[in-house]
Motif scaffolding. Structure first.
Motif, PDB file in Angstrom:
ATOM      1  N   HIS A  35       0.828  -1.205   0.000  1.00 38.76           N
ATOM      2  CA  HIS A  35       0.000   0.000   0.000  1.00 38.76           C
ATOM      3  C   HIS A  35       0.860   1.251   0.000  1.00 38.76           C
ATOM      4  O   HIS A  35       0.635   2.172  -0.800  1.00 38.76           O
ATOM      5  CB  HIS A  35      -0.912   0.008   1.225  1.00 38.76           C
ATOM      6  CG  HIS A  35      -2.050  -0.957   1.133  1.00 38.76           C
ATOM      7  ND1 HIS A  35      -3.028  -1.054   2.096  1.00 38.76           N
ATOM      8  CD2 HIS A  35      -2.372  -1.878   0.194  1.00 38.76           C
ATOM      9  CE1 HIS A  35      -3.904  -1.982   1.751  1.00 38.76           C
ATOM     10  NE2 HIS A  35      -3.522  -2.502   0.592  1.00 38.76           N
ATOM     11  N   ASP A  36       1.828   1.310   0.919  1.00 40.23           N
ATOM     12  CA  ASP A  36       2.619   2.534   1.094  1.00 40.23           C
ATOM     13  C   ASP A  36       3.402   2.876  -0.162  1.00 40.23           C
ATOM     14  O   ASP A  36       3.478   4.037  -0.569  1.00 40.23           O
ATOM     15  CB  ASP A  36       3.567   2.355   2.282  1.00 40.23           C
ATOM     16  CG  ASP A  36       4.267   3.644   2.659  1.00 40.23           C
ATOM     17  OD1 ASP A  36       3.572   4.650   2.884  1.00 40.23           O
ATOM     18  OD2 ASP A  36       5.518   3.651   2.733  1.00 40.23           O
ATOM     19  N   ALA A  37       3.983   1.866  -0.808  1.00 42.28           N
ATOM     20  CA  ALA A  37       4.796   2.105  -2.008  1.00 42.28           C
ATOM     21  C   ALA A  37       3.985   2.030  -3.294  1.00 42.28           C
ATOM     22  O   ALA A  37       4.542   2.269  -4.377  1.00 42.28           O
ATOM     23  CB  ALA A  37       5.941   1.094  -2.068  1.00 42.28           C
ATOM     24  N   GLN A  38       2.712   1.680  -3.192  1.00 39.66           N
ATOM     25  CA  GLN A  38       1.867   1.531  -4.379  1.00 39.66           C
ATOM     26  C   GLN A  38       2.561   0.614  -5.404  1.00 39.66           C
ATOM     27  O   GLN A  38       2.749   0.959  -6.565  1.00 39.66           O
ATOM     28  CB  GLN A  38       1.550   2.892  -4.987  1.00 39.66           C
ATOM     29  CG  GLN A  38       0.767   3.809  -4.058  1.00 39.66           C
ATOM     30  CD  GLN A  38       0.453   5.153  -4.663  1.00 39.66           C
ATOM     31  OE1 GLN A  38       1.187   5.666  -5.502  1.00 39.66           O
ATOM     32  NE2 GLN A  38      -0.644   5.760  -4.234  1.00 39.66           N
ATOM     33  N   VAL A  39       2.921  -0.557  -4.915  1.00 40.32           N
ATOM     34  CA  VAL A  39       3.677  -1.519  -5.715  1.00 40.32           C
ATOM     35  C   VAL A  39       2.830  -2.010  -6.890  1.00 40.32           C
ATOM     36  O   VAL A  39       1.682  -2.434  -6.710  1.00 40.32           O
ATOM     37  CB  VAL A  39       4.133  -2.701  -4.832  1.00 40.32           C
ATOM     38  CG1 VAL A  39       4.741  -3.812  -5.680  1.00 40.32           C
ATOM     39  CG2 VAL A  39       5.128  -2.209  -3.784  1.00 40.32           C
ATOM     40  N   ARG A  40       3.421  -1.955  -8.071  1.00 43.09           N
ATOM     41  CA  ARG A  40       2.699  -2.351  -9.295  1.00 43.09           C
ATOM     42  C   ARG A  40       2.772  -3.857  -9.532  1.00 43.09           C
ATOM     43  O   ARG A  40       1.817  -4.469 -10.031  1.00 43.09           O
ATOM     44  CB  ARG A  40       3.300  -1.600 -10.488  1.00 43.09           C
ATOM     45  CG  ARG A  40       2.716  -1.975 -11.839  1.00 43.09           C
ATOM     46  CD  ARG A  40       1.270  -1.504 -11.989  1.00 43.09           C
ATOM     47  NE  ARG A  40       0.687  -1.939 -13.232  1.00 43.09           N
ATOM     48  CZ  ARG A  40       0.822  -1.282 -14.392  1.00 43.09           C
ATOM     49  NH1 ARG A  40       1.528  -0.168 -14.453  1.00 43.09           N
ATOM     50  NH2 ARG A  40       0.236  -1.736 -15.476  1.00 43.09           N
ATOM     51  N   THR A  62      -4.974  -2.734  -3.116  1.00 39.48           N
ATOM     52  CA  THR A  62      -3.661  -3.104  -3.645  1.00 39.48           C
ATOM     53  C   THR A  62      -3.635  -2.906  -5.152  1.00 39.48           C
ATOM     54  O   THR A  62      -4.591  -3.255  -5.850  1.00 39.48           O
ATOM     55  CB  THR A  62      -3.345  -4.582  -3.315  1.00 39.48           C
ATOM     56  OG1 THR A  62      -3.420  -4.762  -1.909  1.00 39.48           O
ATOM     57  CG2 THR A  62      -1.950  -4.949  -3.801  1.00 39.48           C
ATOM     58  N   GLN A  63      -2.529  -2.349  -5.653  1.00 41.41           N
ATOM     59  CA  GLN A  63      -2.429  -2.036  -7.076  1.00 41.41           C
ATOM     60  C   GLN A  63      -1.643  -3.079  -7.863  1.00 41.41           C
ATOM     61  O   GLN A  63      -1.227  -2.828  -8.990  1.00 41.41           O
ATOM     62  CB  GLN A  63      -1.770  -0.664  -7.248  1.00 41.41           C
ATOM     63  CG  GLN A  63      -2.569   0.470  -6.622  1.00 41.41           C
ATOM     64  CD  GLN A  63      -1.970   1.825  -6.918  1.00 41.41           C
ATOM     65  OE1 GLN A  63      -1.160   1.979  -7.817  1.00 41.41           O
ATOM     66  NE2 GLN A  63      -2.382   2.830  -6.164  1.00 41.41           N
TER      67      GLN A  63
END
Length: 609
Positions: free
Chosen positions: A117-122, A143-144
């Protein structure tokens, strides 16, 4: 304040992204053995990988990432132990301008969820199915994640096949677009005091760190005429292990990977890989020393080993005094003894490390002075250094040929150290990070007019060498108002061969106490010598002979401090603190708050008198 001027170079070597060194080395020296990969083939299980082979694999994987939907600036997590594929994947991601988010393979579901979430991991690459299940459990509607790859399902080969139709020029265009101040990695802190914080480490941060160390210390990595080689067994999810891997590729140092830190796995890997240099943490040097002594004791030669250890320390002390102009160096009789013990003892110790190591680096925490002197006297000079995730690795290091054991050296070129009025260590330089992700308040709290407030306490000696005395937040204040730094006491106790770990406690209590764990291998050895039946710690915690051994170690440690700082009570725990139970960091340091929570009942029992 102490500091060195910037390195003397015509131009900064970190003008582009970290992946560039892979391509530049392959163009310059395509046949150079850049890595050795652990396989069942080749001599002793190590297969050479040339610079050209590695470049081609990195480029092929980068193409696969592009086809798989990874774009410039995307954040991709890597959740794995230290292995060859991690290095390939990281450099492939940097080749397309993506940002790497290292994730510790022991991370919990909650920790993984926070990072995603914090890093918006792809996307994420995991090592095996258990990691994939952790990621699945951590994922939710916010989640992305758009892709997940798995190493043990040959994701590297799958990515290579997927990108087979992409032109090389597309990768080169992406690579050329990467700027030095772009984020290369988001490295998360251990999070012992709240949610982990993501440290923004730029390409310039890591390049500066690696190139400064290679320029100033590259000459000690190997003997003249021998290709330098390093076996990286440090966690690549930690900045220390990440820095070692990047430095090897930037400096033409043959790189190997070892995923398991336990002595049973690590020592055979060192023997077969035969590195010329060692990057480690104090835990490793302590384990090697104690194992060597137990081996000698089991063979009936402990007296010989102890005499050799004493001579090694005396010899190294004499060399150290001579290096600072306060002595004549080892005398004739000491030299004779040292030569004899080199043949009988020291050479065998060096053989355990593969036989070629003459210099090493210890990081993560300060190496005990006596242990550093022992290894130097045994023919392996350990250059202690100091750094944090926020400094992209070392910010201080022992200068070549001028080691001061018990310190962590002087500022590396281009960096400076300042001791604040309360004793906190402040640092500045090209290696200092860009800030914490999504956390301007935390960033402002530690970055002050160009200085980074480390949270560590220390002082500079007369020659500008830094001595670390502990973490600011770890200082214990007893109910009587006495401030106690726990680190010196803990280090003294760990010197005993039976003691593996120690946590000093006593906040708001009338006296200092300790939680102590015992090394299982050392315990089995001690039981055999004493003729006791083999049993684990759960059955030995109240053994009178064992308690007497530990009490002697406590009494010796107490002679180094005042009565108000001395340990009045201790408790032997049934299990060691471990990385897997969340009680230690990847560099084998104690997570104090987590241990205090897990063993709250044991701590309370120490004060029920």
């Amino acid at each position: 304040m102490y500091g060195n001027g910037p390195p003397r170079r015509p131009q900064p070597p970190w003008s582009n992204g970290l992946a560039d060194s892979v391509y530049e080395t392959a163009d310059r020296d395509p046949s150079l053995v850049q890595l050795s990969r652990r396989t069942g083939a080749g001599p002793e299980g190590w297969e050479p990988v040339s610079a050209a082979q590695f470049r081609d694999e990195v480029m092929a994987v980068a193409k696969g990432f592009l086809v798989g939907g990874i774009r410039f600036g995307d954040r991709v997590a890597l959740m794995s132990r230290t292995r060859y594929e991690w290095t390939v994947l990281a450099h492939a991601l940097w080749s397309v301008g993506a940002e790497v988010v290292p994730v510790y393979p022991t991370s919990s579901i909650e920790q993984v969820r926070w990072i995603l979430h914090d890093a918006q991991v792809r996307a994420i690459v995991v090592e095996h199915e258990n990691h994939a299940m952790t990621v699945a459990a951590a994922s939710d509607s916010e989640t992305q994640l758009s892709a997940i790859w798995q190493m043990d399902l040959d994701c590297v080969e799958s990515l290579i096949r997927q990108g087979a139709g992409v032109d090389d020029e597309l990768i080169h265009r992406h690579r050329a677009s990467v700027l030095p101040d772009q984020v290369a990695a988001i490295c998360y802190t251990s999070g012992t005091t709240g949610s982990p914080k993501g440290c923004l480490i730029t390409h310039a941060n890591l390049a500066a760190e690696c190139d400064i160390l290679l320029e100033g210390w590259g000459g000690i990595i190997a003997e003249p005429g021998v290709q330098p080689s390093i076996l990286n067994f440090l966690p690549v999810a930690h900045i220390y292990g990440l820095m070692v891997g990047v430095a090897c590729l930037r400096g033409g140092v043959r790189l190997g990977h070892q995923p398991d830190l336990t002595p049973e796995s690590l020592l055979p890997a060192l023997a077969s890989f035969r590195p010329t240099f060692l990057f480690a943490v104090p835990y490793i040097f302590e384990k090697i020393f104690h194992k060597a002594r137990r081996t000698a004791e089991a063979a009936g030669h402990v007296g010989l080993f102890d005499k050799a250890a004493t001579v090694a320390v005396r010899y190294a002390e004499a060399v150290e005094r001579h290096s600072i102009g306060s002595g004549h160096g080892p005398g004739p009789s000491l030299r004779v003894l040292h030569t004899a013990y080199d043949r009988l003892v020291y050479s065998k110790l060096r053989a355990v490390l593969g036989g070629q190591v003459r210099t090493a680096v210890s990081g993560g925490s300060t190496l005990r002075r006596e242990l550093g002197l022992f290894f130097a006297g045994a023919g392996v000079t350990v250059y202690d250094g100091y750094g944090l995730t926020e400094t992209a690795g070392a910010i201080t290091a022992q200068p070549p040929g001028a080691v001061r054991f018990g310190t962590v050296g002087r500022p590396i070129p281009g960096c400076a150290v300042h001791i604040a009025s309360d004793g906190e260590v402040w640092v500045r330089g090209d290696t200092v990070f860009a800030g914490y992700l999504n956390n301007p308040k935390a960033t402002e709290a530690v970055l002050r007019d160009g200085w980074f407030a480390t949270g560590d306490m220390g002082h500079l000696d007369r020659e500008g060498y830094l001595v670390i005395t502990g973490r600011k937040k770890d200082i214990i204040i007893t109910s009587g108002g006495k401030s106690v730094a726990p680190l010196p006491l803990e280090e003294q106790l760990r010197h005993h061969p039976l003691i593996s770990q120690c946590l000093i406690v006593g906040d708001d209590q009338p006296y200092i106490a300790a939680l102590i764990t015992v090394d299982p291998e050392a315990l089995a050895h001690w039981q055999a010598l004493k003729g006791k039946p083999q049993s684990d710690m759960s059955a030995m915690a109240d053994d009178e002979d064992l308690r007497a051994q530990i009490q002697r170690a406590v009494s010796r440690a107490n002679t180094r401090v005042s009565r108000a700082e001395s340990i009045r009570a201790f408790r032997i725990l049934p299990n060691e603190f471990s990385l897997h139970d969340g009680l230690m960091t990847p560099t084998m340091k104690l997570k104090r708050r987590a241990i205090a929570g897990a063993y709250a009942a044991d701590i309370d029992a120490l004060y029920m008198r």
